[in-house]
Scaffold this motif. Sequence first.
Motif, PDB file in Angstrom:
ATOM      1  N   ASP A 270       0.345  -9.808   4.937  1.00  0.00           N
ATOM      2  CA  ASP A 270      -0.280  -8.843   4.028  1.00  0.00           C
ATOM      3  C   ASP A 270      -0.267  -9.401   2.608  1.00  0.00           C
ATOM      4  O   ASP A 270       0.759  -9.399   1.934  1.00  0.00           O
ATOM      5  CB  ASP A 270       0.465  -7.505   4.086  1.00  0.00           C
ATOM      6  N   LEU A 271      -1.408  -9.884   2.161  1.00  0.00           N
ATOM      7  CA  LEU A 271      -1.528 -10.425   0.815  1.00  0.00           C
ATOM      8  C   LEU A 271      -2.137  -9.374  -0.108  1.00  0.00           C
ATOM      9  O   LEU A 271      -3.141  -8.749   0.217  1.00  0.00           O
ATOM     10  CB  LEU A 271      -2.414 -11.667   0.815  1.00  0.00           C
ATOM     11  N   SER A 272      -1.530  -9.214  -1.268  1.00  0.00           N
ATOM     12  CA  SER A 272      -2.065  -8.267  -2.240  1.00  0.00           C
ATOM     13  C   SER A 272      -3.239  -8.887  -2.983  1.00  0.00           C
ATOM     14  O   SER A 272      -3.426 -10.105  -2.982  1.00  0.00           O
ATOM     15  CB  SER A 272      -0.980  -7.873  -3.242  1.00  0.00           C
ATOM     16  N   GLN A 273      -4.044  -8.051  -3.633  1.00  0.00           N
ATOM     17  CA  GLN A 273      -5.169  -8.550  -4.418  1.00  0.00           C
ATOM     18  C   GLN A 273      -4.682  -9.419  -5.578  1.00  0.00           C
ATOM     19  O   GLN A 273      -5.365 -10.357  -5.991  1.00  0.00           O
ATOM     20  CB  GLN A 273      -5.996  -7.367  -4.948  1.00  0.00           C
ATOM     21  N   ILE A 274      -3.489  -9.123  -6.098  1.00  0.00           N
ATOM     22  CA  ILE A 274      -2.929  -9.921  -7.191  1.00  0.00           C
ATOM     23  C   ILE A 274      -2.624 -11.333  -6.690  1.00  0.00           C
ATOM     24  O   ILE A 274      -2.935 -12.328  -7.355  1.00  0.00           O
ATOM     25  CB  ILE A 274      -1.652  -9.263  -7.751  1.00  0.00           C
ATOM     26  N   GLU A 275      -2.034 -11.431  -5.489  1.00  0.00           N
ATOM     27  CA  GLU A 275      -1.726 -12.742  -4.923  1.00  0.00           C
ATOM     28  C   GLU A 275      -3.002 -13.538  -4.673  1.00  0.00           C
ATOM     29  O   GLU A 275      -3.069 -14.738  -4.954  1.00  0.00           O
ATOM     30  CB  GLU A 275      -0.950 -12.569  -3.620  1.00  0.00           C
ATOM     31  N   ILE A 276      -4.023 -12.870  -4.152  1.00  0.00           N
ATOM     32  CA  ILE A 276      -5.293 -13.540  -3.882  1.00  0.00           C
ATOM     33  C   ILE A 276      -5.927 -14.015  -5.182  1.00  0.00           C
ATOM     34  O   ILE A 276      -6.438 -15.132  -5.272  1.00  0.00           O
ATOM     35  CB  ILE A 276      -6.253 -12.602  -3.121  1.00  0.00           C
ATOM     36  N   LYS A 277      -5.863 -13.190  -6.219  1.00  0.00           N
ATOM     37  CA  LYS A 277      -6.419 -13.572  -7.522  1.00  0.00           C
ATOM     38  C   LYS A 277      -5.710 -14.799  -8.074  1.00  0.00           C
ATOM     39  O   LYS A 277      -6.335 -15.677  -8.683  1.00  0.00           O
ATOM     40  CB  LYS A 277      -6.294 -12.406  -8.506  1.00  0.00           C
ATOM     41  N   ASN A 278      -4.408 -14.883  -7.868  1.00  0.00           N
ATOM     42  CA  ASN A 278      -3.647 -16.032  -8.365  1.00  0.00           C
ATOM     43  C   ASN A 278      -3.965 -17.314  -7.593  1.00  0.00           C
ATOM     44  O   ASN A 278      -3.795 -18.411  -8.126  1.00  0.00           O
ATOM     45  CB  ASN A 278      -2.143 -15.748  -8.266  1.00  0.00           C
ATOM     46  N   LEU A 279      -4.439 -17.170  -6.357  1.00  0.00           N
ATOM     47  CA  LEU A 279      -4.736 -18.336  -5.530  1.00  0.00           C
ATOM     48  C   LEU A 279      -6.141 -18.871  -5.758  1.00  0.00           C
ATOM     49  O   LEU A 279      -6.388 -20.060  -5.592  1.00  0.00           O
ATOM     50  CB  LEU A 279      -4.573 -17.989  -4.041  1.00  0.00           C
ATOM     51  N   GLN A 280      -7.058 -18.001  -6.133  1.00  0.00           N
ATOM     52  CA  GLN A 280      -8.452 -18.428  -6.226  1.00  0.00           C
ATOM     53  C   GLN A 280      -8.695 -19.303  -7.445  1.00  0.00           C
ATOM     54  O   GLN A 280      -7.896 -19.371  -8.368  1.00  0.00           O
ATOM     55  CB  GLN A 280      -9.381 -17.216  -6.265  1.00  0.00           C
ATOM     56  N   GLY A 281      -9.814 -19.993  -7.428  1.00  0.00           N
ATOM     57  CA  GLY A 281     -10.161 -20.882  -8.517  1.00  0.00           C
ATOM     58  C   GLY A 281     -10.831 -20.155  -9.659  1.00  0.00           C
ATOM     59  O   GLY A 281     -10.824 -18.920  -9.735  1.00  0.00           O
ATOM     60  N   ILE A 282     -11.428 -20.934 -10.560  1.00  0.00           N
ATOM     61  CA  ILE A 282     -12.084 -20.358 -11.738  1.00  0.00           C
ATOM     62  C   ILE A 282     -13.250 -19.484 -11.322  1.00  0.00           C
ATOM     63  O   ILE A 282     -13.444 -18.390 -11.851  1.00  0.00           O
ATOM     64  CB  ILE A 282     -12.554 -21.489 -12.671  1.00  0.00           C
ATOM     65  N   VAL A 283     -14.044 -19.971 -10.363  1.00  0.00           N
ATOM     66  CA  VAL A 283     -15.129 -19.157  -9.816  1.00  0.00           C
ATOM     67  C   VAL A 283     -14.513 -18.317  -8.701  1.00  0.00           C
ATOM     68  O   VAL A 283     -14.348 -18.772  -7.575  1.00  0.00           O
ATOM     69  CB  VAL A 283     -16.272 -20.030  -9.272  1.00  0.00           C
ATOM     70  N   GLY A 284     -14.127 -17.070  -9.030  1.00  0.00           N
ATOM     71  CA  GLY A 284     -13.348 -16.241  -8.121  1.00  0.00           C
ATOM     72  C   GLY A 284     -14.147 -15.660  -6.978  1.00  0.00           C
ATOM     73  O   GLY A 284     -14.803 -14.630  -7.128  1.00  0.00           O
ATOM     74  N   THR A 285     -14.104 -16.332  -5.820  1.00  0.00           N
ATOM     75  CA  THR A 285     -14.835 -15.853  -4.652  1.00  0.00           C
ATOM     76  C   THR A 285     -13.917 -15.631  -3.451  1.00  0.00           C
ATOM     77  O   THR A 285     -14.386 -15.268  -2.380  1.00  0.00           O
ATOM     78  CB  THR A 285     -15.929 -16.861  -4.253  1.00  0.00           C
ATOM     79  N   LEU A 286     -12.624 -15.844  -3.621  1.00  0.00           N
ATOM     80  CA  LEU A 286     -11.691 -15.738  -2.504  1.00  0.00           C
ATOM     81  C   LEU A 286     -11.477 -14.278  -2.115  1.00  0.00           C
ATOM     82  O   LEU A 286     -11.257 -13.420  -2.966  1.00  0.00           O
ATOM     83  CB  LEU A 286     -10.358 -16.384  -2.883  1.00  0.00           C
ATOM     84  N   THR A 287     -11.542 -13.995  -0.823  1.00  0.00           N
ATOM     85  CA  THR A 287     -11.345 -12.647  -0.309  1.00  0.00           C
ATOM     86  C   THR A 287     -10.252 -12.639   0.745  1.00  0.00           C
ATOM     87  O   THR A 287      -9.892 -13.688   1.302  1.00  0.00           O
ATOM     88  CB  THR A 287     -12.635 -12.096   0.326  1.00  0.00           C
ATOM     89  N   LYS A 288      -9.760 -11.441   1.055  1.00  0.00           N
ATOM     90  CA  LYS A 288      -8.752 -11.317   2.105  1.00  0.00           C
ATOM     91  C   LYS A 288      -9.329 -11.743   3.452  1.00  0.00           C
ATOM     92  O   LYS A 288      -8.639 -12.364   4.268  1.00  0.00           O
ATOM     93  CB  LYS A 288      -8.236  -9.879   2.168  1.00  0.00           C
ATOM     94  N   ASP A 289     -10.598 -11.435   3.685  1.00  0.00           N
ATOM     95  CA  ASP A 289     -11.230 -11.831   4.935  1.00  0.00           C
ATOM     96  C   ASP A 289     -11.250 -13.347   5.077  1.00  0.00           C
ATOM     97  O   ASP A 289     -11.052 -13.886   6.173  1.00  0.00           O
ATOM     98  CB  ASP A 289     -12.667 -11.286   5.006  1.00  0.00           C
ATOM     99  N   GLU A 290     -11.492 -14.056   3.959  1.00  0.00           N
ATOM    100  CA  GLU A 290     -11.512 -15.512   4.004  1.00  0.00           C
ATOM    101  C   GLU A 290     -10.123 -16.063   4.343  1.00  0.00           C
ATOM    102  O   GLU A 290      -9.990 -17.025   5.105  1.00  0.00           O
ATOM    103  CB  GLU A 290     -12.000 -16.075   2.674  1.00  0.00           C
ATOM    104  N   ILE A 291      -9.092 -15.442   3.778  1.00  0.00           N
ATOM    105  CA  ILE A 291      -7.716 -15.846   4.090  1.00  0.00           C
ATOM    106  C   ILE A 291      -7.456 -15.693   5.587  1.00  0.00           C
ATOM    107  O   ILE A 291      -6.947 -16.601   6.253  1.00  0.00           O
ATOM    108  CB  ILE A 291      -6.702 -15.004   3.302  1.00  0.00           C
ATOM    109  N   TYR A 292      -7.842 -14.531   6.125  1.00  0.00           N
ATOM    110  CA  TYR A 292      -7.562 -14.245   7.529  1.00  0.00           C
ATOM    111  C   TYR A 292      -8.415 -15.069   8.479  1.00  0.00           C
ATOM    112  O   TYR A 292      -7.923 -15.565   9.495  1.00  0.00           O
ATOM    113  CB  TYR A 292      -7.770 -12.746   7.805  1.00  0.00           C
ATOM    114  N   SER A 293      -9.694 -15.241   8.151  1.00  0.00           N
ATOM    115  CA  SER A 293     -10.613 -15.909   9.075  1.00  0.00           C
ATOM    116  C   SER A 293     -10.508 -17.428   9.034  1.00  0.00           C
ATOM    117  O   SER A 293     -10.647 -18.092  10.063  1.00  0.00           O
ATOM    118  CB  SER A 293     -12.058 -15.491   8.774  1.00  0.00           C
ATOM    119  N   ALA A 294     -10.281 -17.983   7.840  1.00  0.00           N
ATOM    120  CA  ALA A 294     -10.322 -19.441   7.687  1.00  0.00           C
ATOM    121  C   ALA A 294      -8.950 -20.082   7.553  1.00  0.00           C
ATOM    122  O   ALA A 294      -8.715 -21.157   8.135  1.00  0.00           O
ATOM    123  CB  ALA A 294     -11.178 -19.805   6.474  1.00  0.00           C
ATOM    124  N   TYR A 295      -8.044 -19.437   6.808  1.00  0.00           N
ATOM    125  CA  TYR A 295      -6.811 -20.125   6.431  1.00  0.00           C
ATOM    126  C   TYR A 295      -5.600 -19.797   7.302  1.00  0.00           C
ATOM    127  O   TYR A 295      -4.750 -20.667   7.507  1.00  0.00           O
ATOM    128  CB  TYR A 295      -6.508 -19.860   4.958  1.00  0.00           C
TER     129      TYR A 295
END
Length: 325
Positions: free
Chosen positions: A38-63
Amino acid sequence: MSIITEDSRNFMKTNPHSTYISLSREEWSSLYTSPPIDLSQIEIKNLQGIVGTLTKDEIYSAYLPLIQYLSVLIQATNRLHKARNEFFKMDTKKLPFIIGVAGSVAVGKSTTSRIIQSLLSNLPDRPKVDLVTTDGFLYSNAVLKEKGLSDRKGFPESYDLKALLDFLTEIKSGNPCVQAPVYSHLHYDIMPDEYYDICQPDIVIIEGINVLQTPKPVGDSIPSKFVSDFFDISIYVDANEHHIRQWYLERFKLLKETAFTKPESYFHRYATLTDTEAEEFATDIWNRINKVNLEENILPTKFRADIIMEKNQNHQVQMVRVRKI
């Protein structure tokens, strides 16, 4: 249940002797069987790059499937180390598991590396995971200018390959604490006398555009060691060149509004450019430098990777290729 779909069957018919298993996003995602994280939106925001396109679905489906696969390989390496110790009747400490992450400028390999570091660090046994970028092994701007390589920054010849190989040798020799040089994107240069301490890691991620490149001959001699010789597994982050170019332009415009506005920024003089001027300037850099480096040096190394993660125009992983064993 079989994960082989009609698309996969078609691929295998047209590529019967491929050295890779090719999986669609859906097939790859279906492989993850461990408990969800369970990743919070804050954690996801800290992981994404300058162009913020990272989503929870991407974490679950790809990573998460990637992390589970890496975990399988790490456990297998641990078992092999134990078996070797038993055979040689020795009690040696296991060496760090090294993951190489390669790909073009702006393709998202830094974001991929941060995600891998974060998720691996949260495995049940809480391994110590360090992330090192090869930017720290670039020659300083002064040295690049002296060598006439200022416009070749990022090309193979702009890196201190010996220093990078020495660093990796120290890690794989079991040195408990190794120092990595620090690169500042704000100052666009190596920071003199500044280092990261890499001490007793379980896993080290080496990220950079050059990590899968083979050394070019120096005079009549050919270097005997490659950076990738030290990797336990390697990953290439891939995308259509047109999309990468667009991401590079978007990133440059965002930096113009953020990091470039700082007076100490190397690129501060570009902060006042209009969007049109910024796009023209960034397009020129892409065409003269990054496009050439991608086509001549980076893209040719793609099929040296153990895993290829192919992205679509939305930065989502749409296909994963895993080298057969």
